[in-house]
Design a protein around this motif. Structure first.
Motif: not given
Length: 119
Positions: A53-67
């Motif tokens: 859905a492109g929700y920023p909070r989920f995209l940000k969490a994935a982008a910042e994850a170590s893996e």
């Protein structure tokens, strides 16, 4: 099930699972739940639908994850492809490539797959 959510400055592993309508999708979801339950991955922001859905909070969490890990049931690899469309690189596992069969003991398979992913 309690989530294993790391503190904001800690390294994090997030996993996303296929939850398709077939047996493969259901088992993929169970593998993901078990991995989160044992503390292998964080679950608070690992919503594949939120990614799609492109929700920023989920995209940000994935982008910042170590893996980031994608666990798909079948070779269509929808979870992996959805993450790829969002420019998120994931380590990918496909249950059908790992020996999934509807005729086998599902709990034993889930335990085996979880051990293989964690090593």
């Amino acid at each position: 099930m309690a989530c294993n959510n790391a503190e904001p400055n800690e390294l994090t592993r997030i996993l996303y699972t296929c939850s398709g309508c077939c047996s493969e999708g259901a088992v993929s979801d169970k593998v993901g739940r078990k991995l989160r339950e044992v503390g292998y991955a964080r679950c608070g922001t690992s919503c594949l639908a939120g990614i799609g859905a492109g929700y920023p909070r989920f995209l940000k969490a994935a982008a910042e994850a170590s893996e980031v890990i994608a666990i798909d049931g079948c070779k269509m690899a929808c979870a992996k492809m959805l993450l790829k469309k969002a420019n998120i690189t994931a380590t990918s596992y496909v249950l059908m490539d790992m020996g999934f069969s509807e005729d086998q003991d599902q709990e034993a398979f889930i335990t085996d797959v979880c051990q293989r992913i964690m090593t």
